[in-house]
Scaffold this motif. Structure first.
Motif, PDB file in Angstrom:
ATOM      1  N   UNK B  27       0.838  -1.200   0.000  1.00 31.61           N
ATOM      2  CA  UNK B  27       0.000   0.000   0.000  1.00 31.61           C
ATOM      3  C   UNK B  27       0.869   1.243   0.000  1.00 31.61           C
ATOM      4  N   UNK B  28       0.411   2.261  -0.727  1.00 31.83           N
ATOM      5  CA  UNK B  28       1.109   3.538  -0.755  1.00 31.83           C
ATOM      6  C   UNK B  28       0.152   4.597  -0.245  1.00 31.83           C
ATOM      7  N   UNK B  29       0.720   5.578   0.455  1.00 27.53           N
ATOM      8  CA  UNK B  29      -0.120   6.646   0.979  1.00 27.53           C
ATOM      9  C   UNK B  29       0.665   7.942   0.948  1.00 27.53           C
ATOM     10  N   UNK B  30      -0.023   9.016   1.315  1.00 28.26           N
ATOM     11  CA  UNK B  30       0.654  10.303   1.309  1.00 28.26           C
ATOM     12  C   UNK B  30       1.585  10.467   2.514  1.00 28.26           C
ATOM     13  N   UNK B  31       1.658   9.441   3.366  1.00 29.08           N
ATOM     14  CA  UNK B  31       2.462   9.580   4.581  1.00 29.08           C
ATOM     15  C   UNK B  31       3.896   9.067   4.436  1.00 29.08           C
ATOM     16  N   UNK B  32       4.437   8.976   3.236  1.00 26.84           N
ATOM     17  CA  UNK B  32       5.858   8.694   2.971  1.00 26.84           C
ATOM     18  C   UNK B  32       6.277   7.239   3.141  1.00 26.84           C
ATOM     19  N   UNK B  33       5.479   6.383   3.761  1.00 27.73           N
ATOM     20  CA  UNK B  33       5.943   5.023   4.054  1.00 27.73           C
ATOM     21  C   UNK B  33       5.077   3.960   3.400  1.00 27.73           C
ATOM     22  N   UNK B  40      -4.054 -12.051   3.373  1.00 28.44           N
ATOM     23  CA  UNK B  40      -5.096 -12.928   3.881  1.00 28.44           C
ATOM     24  C   UNK B  40      -5.803 -12.352   5.105  1.00 28.44           C
ATOM     25  N   UNK B  41      -5.022 -11.978   6.131  1.00 27.50           N
ATOM     26  CA  UNK B  41      -5.638 -11.532   7.373  1.00 27.50           C
ATOM     27  C   UNK B  41      -5.398 -10.063   7.663  1.00 27.50           C
ATOM     28  N   UNK B  42      -4.708  -9.373   6.768  1.00 28.57           N
ATOM     29  CA  UNK B  42      -4.516  -7.943   6.937  1.00 28.57           C
ATOM     30  C   UNK B  42      -3.504  -7.560   8.000  1.00 28.57           C
ATOM     31  N   UNK B  43      -2.665  -8.509   8.356  1.00 25.12           N
ATOM     32  CA  UNK B  43      -1.653  -8.225   9.351  1.00 25.12           C
ATOM     33  C   UNK B  43      -0.501  -7.467   8.701  1.00 25.12           C
ATOM     34  N   UNK B  44       0.037  -6.494   9.439  1.00 27.70           N
ATOM     35  CA  UNK B  44       1.109  -5.701   8.851  1.00 27.70           C
ATOM     36  C   UNK B  44       2.438  -6.425   8.968  1.00 27.70           C
ATOM     37  N   UNK B  45       3.124  -6.506   7.833  1.00 22.45           N
ATOM     38  CA  UNK B  45       4.409  -7.202   7.810  1.00 22.45           C
ATOM     39  C   UNK B  45       5.553  -6.239   8.037  1.00 22.45           C
ATOM     40  N   UNK B  46       5.455  -5.070   7.439  1.00 24.63           N
ATOM     41  CA  UNK B  46       6.559  -4.139   7.576  1.00 24.63           C
ATOM     42  C   UNK B  46       6.356  -2.892   6.748  1.00 24.63           C
ATOM     43  N   UNK B  47       7.298  -1.981   6.869  1.00 22.03           N
ATOM     44  CA  UNK B  47       7.220  -0.736   6.123  1.00 22.03           C
ATOM     45  C   UNK B  47       8.529  -0.504   5.391  1.00 22.03           C
ATOM     46  N   UNK B  48       8.475   0.382   4.415  1.00 20.93           N
ATOM     47  CA  UNK B  48       9.668   0.726   3.639  1.00 20.93           C
ATOM     48  C   UNK B  48       9.970   2.182   3.895  1.00 20.93           C
ATOM     49  N   UNK B  49      10.957   2.437   4.739  1.00 20.61           N
ATOM     50  CA  UNK B  49      11.252   3.809   5.149  1.00 20.61           C
ATOM     51  C   UNK B  49      12.363   4.395   4.295  1.00 20.61           C
ATOM     52  N   UNK B  50      12.177   5.609   3.867  1.00 28.66           N
ATOM     53  CA  UNK B  50      13.216   6.253   3.072  1.00 28.66           C
ATOM     54  C   UNK B  50      12.679   7.377   2.222  1.00 28.66           C
ATOM     55  N   UNK B  51      11.435   7.306   1.847  1.00 28.14           N
ATOM     56  CA  UNK B  51      10.888   8.386   1.027  1.00 28.14           C
ATOM     57  C   UNK B  51      10.639   9.613   1.880  1.00 28.14           C
ATOM     58  N   UNK B  52      10.681  10.751   1.213  1.00 32.10           N
ATOM     59  CA  UNK B  52      10.525  12.006   1.924  1.00 32.10           C
ATOM     60  C   UNK B  52       9.340  12.794   1.377  1.00 32.10           C
ATOM     61  N   UNK B  69       8.928   1.976  -6.020  1.00 33.28           N
ATOM     62  CA  UNK B  69       7.963   2.966  -5.544  1.00 33.28           C
ATOM     63  C   UNK B  69       8.278   4.321  -6.160  1.00 33.28           C
ATOM     64  N   UNK B  70       7.252   5.088  -6.448  1.00 36.28           N
ATOM     65  CA  UNK B  70       7.428   6.435  -6.994  1.00 36.28           C
ATOM     66  C   UNK B  70       6.826   7.435  -6.036  1.00 36.28           C
ATOM     67  N   UNK B  71       7.557   8.532  -5.812  1.00 32.29           N
ATOM     68  CA  UNK B  71       7.134   9.439  -4.760  1.00 32.29           C
ATOM     69  C   UNK B  71       7.167  10.891  -5.204  1.00 32.29           C
ATOM     70  N   UNK B  72       6.478  11.736  -4.433  1.00 30.45           N
ATOM     71  CA  UNK B  72       6.471  13.168  -4.690  1.00 30.45           C
ATOM     72  C   UNK B  72       7.793  13.802  -4.291  1.00 30.45           C
ATOM     73  N   UNK B  73       8.679  13.034  -3.624  1.00 29.29           N
ATOM     74  CA  UNK B  73       9.990  13.589  -3.279  1.00 29.29           C
ATOM     75  C   UNK B  73      10.939  13.546  -4.474  1.00 29.29           C
TER      76      UNK B  73
END
Lengths: 716, 326
Positions: B27-33, B40-52, B69-73
């Motif tokens: 999932x991508x959102x405006x919150x940078x991560x 299957x169960x919607x459990x969060x596995x992890x995040x990709x930190x680095x975008x600004x 991933x493509x970002x506004x940064x």
């Protein structure tokens, strides 16, 4: 002309020298939407005559005749006088005053030309100063410059007018003879105006006629549905016909803003208001009354907006429209206008005031006609701080006899509601409480058709309730009121004919806490839609007043308008472009079943085509109602056929779509198959393709994590 | 079945993507991560930190090893899906709006927004098998369409690129030469900004959603308009079921107009249409605010939606769904 040709040649020569291509492909030029760059559309050619006057540029020139003939010494003095007179009316153009001089005698010729900035000013000047007495010998004769041309063209010899052969007119009522007894309506969305059949049996519309840029502001049906009126810069036009919409007549009235039909469709009233040249003045108002069929102006009224803005409220720029209200039922016999301390009643035989004078009523602020009889109900507010009570009186035309009068005390406001047959009149009176701080409402109910016109006072159970809406049952004896102060008001139904006592008003029921602020009775009575528009987001309740039960509740989110079809079988609710979203309309059956909905962006208008009143006698209508089963058999069979056909068609259509889709898919499969190898190559030979069946396999994996040995002591 | 509400983003969702196996959801959102979830169960596995900056888009390789991933940064980043580490960063002069791996994952198409004096552009980058050998340069840069290009995807056999955006025109480009091959018809095509575009599982046809309150189905090869689905609200997101002939449209009015409308309007629904008959089948309510992203699980048995409200909703279909008959 020669000079122009020369010029063109020169330009071309220059262009050739500079190597510019002068051959322009005009069809390649696209104009931005909404811009016509002064190019008249096909539709406008019909107004070409009017247009020409503007083109000639003399529409704003007047000729003033019968001026004194003066020698050169007095020339400037005379010019000064004329300029003084005419610049009061409007702005004279620079060098716009020209007084020709006889070259031999060096005297003026006794006339002059004056050019104004606008044709309106010129026309006003003509009206105001024609017949102006400069002195005894010199009475101005003022004419529009363009009129000279017209009058010059009148041949000197009288020629007998050509008698045109009679061509039978179209049957303008043909739509009433629709085999399926459907109704028509007109919608306006974006730049398109469309007339459609409401084909409720098939839950869809069927187009009748569509035209882009049909009107410049709005469209309006005539009261009996014969004509559809469109409004243009140059005037109004009416359309109609047997099978399509042809233009039947045009009514020239530049800058027309509002139109109104007489109830019997004999006359059309048009209204325009022009900005004055002097900003301190009120707008200039022109009202024309046309004969619908001949297109002739029967009478025109001109004046400042103030003269037409007495009494009433709302409407355009302080005027209440229609300025002229028609009375006397469908005969179109009378029309009346509210004036200061008077009501001017005209009759249409001569288009002059009845008895040559207006009806004098001190301080009258409002009046209304009975829908069927030549009776005027008028209202005079309280005066002198309560010393002189407010008054409602009924006046019979053309005799001007007062039929009934009722004095009302401590009144703050008053509204009159006529029942559609003219049987009853309800006067809603807002009264001050003793403290004068707040108001409460009561009703005065007049029984017009009974002897001496008895009046009854009705107060609500809780008389502090605010009245939100009031509506008579059409052709009936009941009325509905929405009242209450809280966000969910109550709705009450009353009858003028209670079962026990025929002469008393009686409450039928009160529905508590409804989300409604508007009432829409079916034209046939009996059914009513309680609608919660605006703040209530389009709540609808379909209510049967005979049985006092709710048939259905529904919602058309954000609905702004509700309109019953003229037969009372269907209801249209629409969201017009006052909202940005959800524009379009829904068609419901009378009992609140949604039949179909159509969405249109920039939706402006939805209007059912009215029907003329039935020719059947009430006895005959009753007889039909009694034997309804007999008559309806035929239609029920037809309905069934239609629904059979419809489902058959539907199945067929779906089958076709499915087949077509299968064809596509097989085509795609083939292409996909052909490319399979290449795709594998792109993936370094990985065989599986996306389209292959996805399979989840459960694999059990056992992993030995650790092996440890433990010595267990063996005990005995 | 009750939808699974997935809270993890603090800002509106922008994009959703399942991996090929359908077990992971990105999932991508405006919150940078960008975030990875169990599908299957919607459990969060992890995040990709680095975008600004807001992350507009992502794609995952066929083997689920790499995420782009493509970002506004103004960057596009390659990630190791498992470890969450950055492998490479492409720098652009303007925000990246859409990314997609080509068949074979050796190429990626990236679109960038018009920004400052730069016009919008479509970039094709070569993706090296070994990320240490990854280079910055573009194989191809296409410029031309006016305004933002909201989506660019690969055509059959990577031979073409299909782009769509603010000018409401769908274009097919030659991915070798950058030549414009086809343009959608102005008459039959969209009238307003195209917000989303999604390909069928086999790539033979694609669906475009537009602010003109409609979605249209096109033939990928010929750019023939096949179907039109009309709705009442601007369409922000579209998805196609890989299993049944259903399409899903999500939308709502502009974020700026949300506060002026009653949520009871119920128009923030994901609307299901029969793909062939173009008839509405039903709707799935839930989001408070417009839907910005939709994705179907490749097995066609669940789908997820992401809203302006910052929530994701994961819906597993009830058995009834598979027996819908019109």
């Amino acid at each position: 002309m020669a000079a122009e040709v020369m010029l063109m040649n020169e330009i071309e020569a220059t262009a050739a020298q500079m190597g510019i291509d002068m051959n322009i492909d005009f069809s390649s030029i696209q104009l931005p939407p909404g811009e016509n760059c002064g190019i008249i559309s096909d539709d406008d050619d019909v107004y070409h005559d009017d247009q020409l006057e503007f083109d000639s540029g003399f529409g704003n020139v007047i000729v003033v005749d019968n001026l004194p003939v003066v020698p050169r010494e007095k020339f400037e003095k005379l010019e000064g006088v004329i300029r003084k007179i005419y610049s009061q009316i409007g702005v004279i153009k620079e060098d716009g005053l020209w007084m020709p001089v006889d070259p031999e005698t060096k005297k003026t010729l006794g006339y002059c030309f004056i050019e104004y900035n606008t044709p309106q000013e010129a026309e006003l000047a003509k009206e105001k100063t024609h017949g102006y007495k400069l002195d005894r010998a010199h009475i101005f004769a003022v004419n529009m410059f363009d009129d000279f041309d017209k009058y010059m063209k009148v041949p000197d010899e009288w020629a007998p007018p050509e008698i045109k052969p009679y061509t039978p007119g179209e049957n303008l009522q043909k739509w009433l003879a629709d085999e399926k007894a459907r109704d028509q309506f007109v919608i306006r969305a974006g730049t398109d105006t469309e007339v459609l059949w409401n084909d409720a049996r098939q839950s869809k519309t069927e187009p009748v006629y569509k035209r882009t840029f049909w009107t410049e502001s709005f469209v309006q049906w005539s009261p009996m549905g014969t004509y559809l009126a469109t409004v243009h810069r140059q005037g109004a036009a009416v359309w109609g016909g047997a099978n399509t919409f042809n233009r039947l007549m045009r009514y020239a009235h530049p800058q027309v803003k509002l139109i109104d039909f007489s109830p019997g469709e004999k006359f059309l009233v048009t209204y325009s208001s022009h900005e004055p040249s002097n900003p301190r003045d009120a707008n200039r108002v022109v009202i024309n009354i046309f004969d619908m069929r001949t297109g002739k102006v029967m009478r025109d009224f001109k004046g400042s907006a103030d003269e037409f803005a007495v009494g009433g409220a709302g409407g355009v720029a302080g005027n209440s429209w229609p300025v002229f209200r028609w009375g006397g039922g469908k005969e179109d016999k009378y029309f009346a206008k509210l004036g200061k301390n008077m009501i001017s009643v005209y009759e249409t035989e001569t288009f002059s005031l009845i008895d040559k004078k207006s009806l004098k009523v001190e301080n009258v602020v409002d009046f209304s006609w009975s829908p069927t009889d030549p009776i005027i109900a008028l209202f005079v507010p309280e005066l002198g701080g309560g010393n002189q009570p407010a008054r409602v009186s009924l006046v019979q035309m053309p005799g001007k006899e007062e039929l009934r009068q009722k004095n009302l005390f401590s009144i703050s406001d008053c509204k009159m509601y006529w029942q559609s047959n003219g049987d009853y009149l309800a006067v809603k009176a807002d009264r001050y409480t003793k403290t004068k701080k707040s108001t409460y409402t009561g009703f005065e109910l007049f029984r017009i058709k009974e002897r001496d016109i008895p009046i009854e006072v009705l107060e609500l159970d809780n008389k502090n309730d605010k009245i939100i809406a009031f509506a008579w049952e059409p052709k009936g004896h009941r009325f509905a009121v929405i009242h209450g102060d809280n966000p969910r008001p109550d709705v009450s139904f009353y009858s003028m004919r209670s079962t026990h006592n025929l002469g008393r008003v009686a409450k039928l029921t009160t529905l508590k806490g409804k989300q409604a602020n508007a009432l829409f009775w079916s034209p046939g009575g009996r059914f009513i839609v309680l609608a919660g528009l605006k703040g209530f987001n389009g709540q609808l309740e379909f209510f049967n007043v005979d049985e006092l039960e709710t048939m259905a509740t529904a919602e058309h989110f954000m609905a702004t308008d509700v309109e019953w079809d003229p037969t009372g079988r269907y209801v249209a609710t629409s969201v017009t472009s006052v909202h940005e979203m959800e524009n379009g309309f829904n068609i419901w059956s009378f009992n609140g079943r949604l039949l179909y909905r159509i969405l249109k962006d920039h939706f402006f208008q939805f209007l059912w085509r009215p029907r003329p009143p039935s020719f059947l006698t009430p006895e005959k209508e009753e007889e039909i109602a009694r034997n309804l089963k007999k008559y309806s058999k035929k239609y029920e069979a037809e309905d069934q056929d239609v629904s059979m056909l419809l489902s058959e068609q539907d199945r067929e259509k779906r089958r076709m779509l499915k087949e077509e889709w299968e064809k596509w898919v097989s085509e795609w499969r083939r292409a996909q198959e052909e490319e399979k190898l290449e795709r594998q190559k792109l993936r370094d030979g990985e065989a599986s393709d996306e389209e292959e069946e996805y399979e989840a396999k459960e694999v059990e994996v056992e992993e030995v994590l650790d092996v440890s040995e433990e010595v267990l002591s063996f005990e005995e | 079945m009750r939808p699974i509400l997935m809270k993890g983003h603090e800002r509106p969702l922008t994009f959703l993507k399942y991996n090929r196996d359908g077990d992971l959801l990105f999932s991508c959102a405006k919150d940078h991560t960008p975030t990875i979830w169990f599908a299957d169960n919607g459990e969060r596995l992890g995040t990709y930190r680095g975008h600004n900056g807001a992350v507009w888009t992502c794609d995952v390789s066929r083997d689920s090893m790499r995420l782009i991933t493509g970002s506004a940064d103004q960057t596009v980043k390659l990630w190791n899906v498992q470890k969450g580490t950055q492998l490479y960063t492409f720098n652009f002069g303007s925000p990246a709006r859409s990314v997609e791996f080509a068949i074979g994952d050796k190429l990626a198409v990236i679109t960038t927004d018009p920004f400052m004096e730069l016009t919008s552009a479509i970039h094709v980058k070569r993706i090296a098998g070994d990320s240490t050998e990854q280079t910055e340069e573009s194989v191809l840069v296409i410029k031309g369409p006016q305004g933002r290009i909201n989506r660019a995807v690969w055509g059959p056999l990577n031979r073409t690129i299909i782009s769509a955006g603010e000018d409401a025109v769908i274009r097919i480009w030659d991915s070798e030469t950058g030549k414009l091959l086809k343009e959608s018809d102005k008459e039959s095509g969209h009238k307003k900004t195209i917000t989303s575009l999604t390909k069928a599982a086999d790539g033979s046809h694609f669906l475009s959603g537009s602010l003109d309150k409609s979605a249209k189905l096109w033939d990928t090869r010929t750019l023939t308009l096949i179907k039109t689905y009309s709705t009442e609200r601007p369409v922000n997101a579209v998805a196609m079921s890989p299993l049944l002939d259903h399409v899903v449209l999500g939308g709502g009015q502009d974020a700026s107009a949300v506060t002026t409308t009653d949520h009871r309007a119920g128009k923030f629904e994901a609307k299901f249409y029969d793909k062939i008959l173009q008839e509405e089948i039903g709707g799935v309510k839930g989001h408070f605010g417009p839907i910005n992203a939709l994705a179907f699980n490749p097995d066609g048995k669940s789908f997820s939606s992401g809203g302006e409200d910052g929530y994701m909703r994961l819906h597993h279909f009830d058995p009834d769904y598979f027996n819908i008959k019109i």
